[in-house]
Enzyme design. Structure first.
Site, mmCIF file in Angstrom:
data_model
loop_
_atom_site.group_PDB
_atom_site.id
_atom_site.type_symbol
_atom_site.label_atom_id
_atom_site.label_comp_id
_atom_site.label_asym_id
_atom_site.label_seq_id
_atom_site.Cartn_x
_atom_site.Cartn_y
_atom_site.Cartn_z
ATOM 1 N N ASN A 42 0.870 -1.146 -0.097
ATOM 2 C CA ASN A 42 0.065 0.097 -0.023
ATOM 3 C C ASN A 42 0.888 1.178 0.017
ATOM 4 O O ASN A 42 1.670 1.641 0.853
ATOM 5 C CB ASN A 42 -0.885 -0.050 1.124
ATOM 6 N N TRP A 43 0.930 1.700 -1.234
ATOM 7 C CA TRP A 43 2.221 2.885 -1.321
ATOM 8 C C TRP A 43 1.203 4.176 -0.750
ATOM 9 O O TRP A 43 2.320 5.247 -0.424
ATOM 10 C CB TRP A 43 2.321 3.423 -2.761
ATOM 11 N N LYS A 44 0.382 4.302 -0.157
ATOM 12 C CA LYS A 44 -0.407 5.464 0.203
ATOM 13 C C LYS A 44 -0.288 6.632 -0.463
ATOM 14 O O LYS A 44 -0.300 6.302 -1.695
ATOM 15 C CB LYS A 44 0.117 5.603 1.834
ATOM 16 N N HIS A 81 -9.310 1.339 4.955
ATOM 17 C CA HIS A 81 -8.146 1.411 5.490
ATOM 18 C C HIS A 81 -8.140 2.395 6.735
ATOM 19 O O HIS A 81 -9.150 3.333 6.542
ATOM 20 C CB HIS A 81 -6.980 2.086 4.636
ATOM 21 N N GLU A 97 -6.678 4.837 7.743
ATOM 22 C CA GLU A 97 -6.294 6.256 7.603
ATOM 23 C C GLU A 97 -7.506 6.857 6.997
ATOM 24 O O GLU A 97 -7.861 8.066 7.052
ATOM 25 C CB GLU A 97 -5.079 6.492 6.728
ATOM 26 N N GLU A 131 -5.418 -5.030 10.609
ATOM 27 C CA GLU A 131 -4.600 -3.941 10.644
ATOM 28 C C GLU A 131 -4.695 -3.185 12.115
ATOM 29 O O GLU A 131 -5.612 -2.273 12.298
ATOM 30 C CB GLU A 131 -4.316 -2.647 9.798
ATOM 31 N N GLY A 140 2.890 2.141 10.809
ATOM 32 C CA GLY A 140 3.571 3.238 10.592
ATOM 33 C C GLY A 140 4.574 3.715 11.790
ATOM 34 O O GLY A 140 5.348 4.426 11.910
ATOM 35 N N SER A 165 3.406 -2.434 10.070
ATOM 36 C CA SER A 165 4.849 -2.444 10.275
ATOM 37 C C SER A 165 5.453 -4.230 9.984
ATOM 38 O O SER A 165 6.548 -4.451 10.689
ATOM 39 C CB SER A 165 5.339 -2.089 11.657
ATOM 40 N N GLY A 207 5.142 1.038 4.624
ATOM 41 C CA GLY A 207 6.585 1.585 4.529
ATOM 42 C C GLY A 207 7.458 0.510 3.833
ATOM 43 O O GLY A 207 8.219 0.995 2.806
HETATM 44 O O1 LIG Z 1 -1.559 -0.471 4.645
HETATM 45 C C1 LIG Z 1 -0.729 -0.745 5.171
HETATM 46 C C2 LIG Z 1 -0.777 -0.497 6.679
HETATM 47 O O2 LIG Z 1 -1.198 0.648 6.996
HETATM 48 C C3 LIG Z 1 0.628 -0.869 7.386
HETATM 49 O O3 LIG Z 1 1.662 0.331 7.271
HETATM 50 P P1 LIG Z 1 2.993 0.059 7.566
HETATM 51 O O4 LIG Z 1 3.614 -1.199 6.966
HETATM 52 O O5 LIG Z 1 3.748 1.190 7.156
HETATM 53 O O6 LIG Z 1 2.926 0.052 9.093
#
Ligand SMILES: O=C[C@H](O)COP(=O)(O)O
Length: 250
Positions: A9-11, A94, A96, A166, A172, A212, A234
């Site tokens: 997930n590149w966000k 998600h 966020e 999650e 993050g 993470s 990340g």
């Molecule tokens: O979509 C991915 C999750 O929000 C995990 O993000 P992360 O691997 O940066 O903790």
């Protein structure tokens, strides 16, 4: 046996040039992957990723989708628009989007129904925050989020849904749920699906862990019986890191 799935997930990261470079570097590193490999990217990168991923195992995903076919929804994208761009997967719900953009369990369900109807593969996110875990609400919350999100789907459609557990407090932060914590909560999610849709369906649903996950902890998490993959933030932004997660079994 459920085929593992690792999705990045590149966000809100990468320009089309950067996206092309990352996928071009990633392509040879994941050619022998034994799992499904997906990169969920900002819409500006759909064309660049689709082109760079040609001939590889890398599938294209989006990070959200609207429930309407079309209309006055400024800034949103419909399921048909995603399909027309070659998108195969979509993340829905998600944390966020729940935290910053008013996403609710009801809108998650609306988006899930629209995405499934359009033929997209759904990655539906559920999870608790730190206060909810400390208060002992985790099991009830993830069960509720799961069942509301899936409401209205047939058993056959549910079987094809990917759920991403999650824990918000692990996203993050570098904090990761322990292997046992993640496995236990994912077991609770699977049991909730079994109660409503039957054990056969629940055993087909793939449930990822997100929070993470990285090259250092992926092996331990993926060794857990209930965990079928990861939703990676990340660690998906650099080809060497993401490819090590994808190749966790090597
Ligand atoms: O979509 C991915 C999750 O929000 C995990 O993000 P992360 O691997 O940066 O903790």
């Amino acid at each position: 046996m459920r085929k593992p799935i690792i999705a990045g997930n590149w966000k809100m990261n990468k320009t089309p040039e950067e996206a092309k470079a990352l996928v071009t570097e990633l392509k040879p590193l994941v050619k022998d992957a034994n799992c499904d490999v997906v990169v969920c990217v900002p819409a500006v990168n759909f064309a660049a990723v689709k082109e760079a991923a040609k001939g590889s195992k890398i599938k294209l995903g989006a990070e959200n989708v609207h429930w309407a076919k079309s209309g006055a929804f400024t800034g949103e994208l419909s399921a048909d628009m995603l399909k027309a761009c070659g998108v195969e997967y979509v993340i829905i719900g998600h944390s966020e989007r729940r935290q910053y953009f008013g996403e609710t369990d009801k809108t998650v369900n609306q988006r899930v129904l629209a995405a499934v109807e359009a033929g997209l593969k759904v990655i539906m996110c559920v999870g608790e925050n730190k206060e909810e875990r400390e208060a002992g609400y985790t099991d009830a919350l993830v069960e509720y989020q799961t069942l509301i999100g899936l409401n209205g789907l047939t058993k056959e459609q549910v079987a094809k849904i990917i759920i991403a557990y999650e824990p918000v407090w692990a996203i993050g932060t570098g904090l990761t749920a322990t292997d046992e914590q993640a496995n236990e909560t994912i077991g609770v999610i699977r049991a909730a699906v079994a109660r409503k849709y039957g054990k056969g369906t629940a055993n087909k649903v793939r449930i990822q862990y997100g929070g993470s996950m990285n090259p250092k902890n992926v092996k331990g998490l993926m060794a857990q019986p209930e965990i079928d993959g990861g939703l990676i933030g990340g660690a998906s932004l650099k080809a060497p890191d993401f490819s090590q997660v994808v190749n966790y079994d090597k």
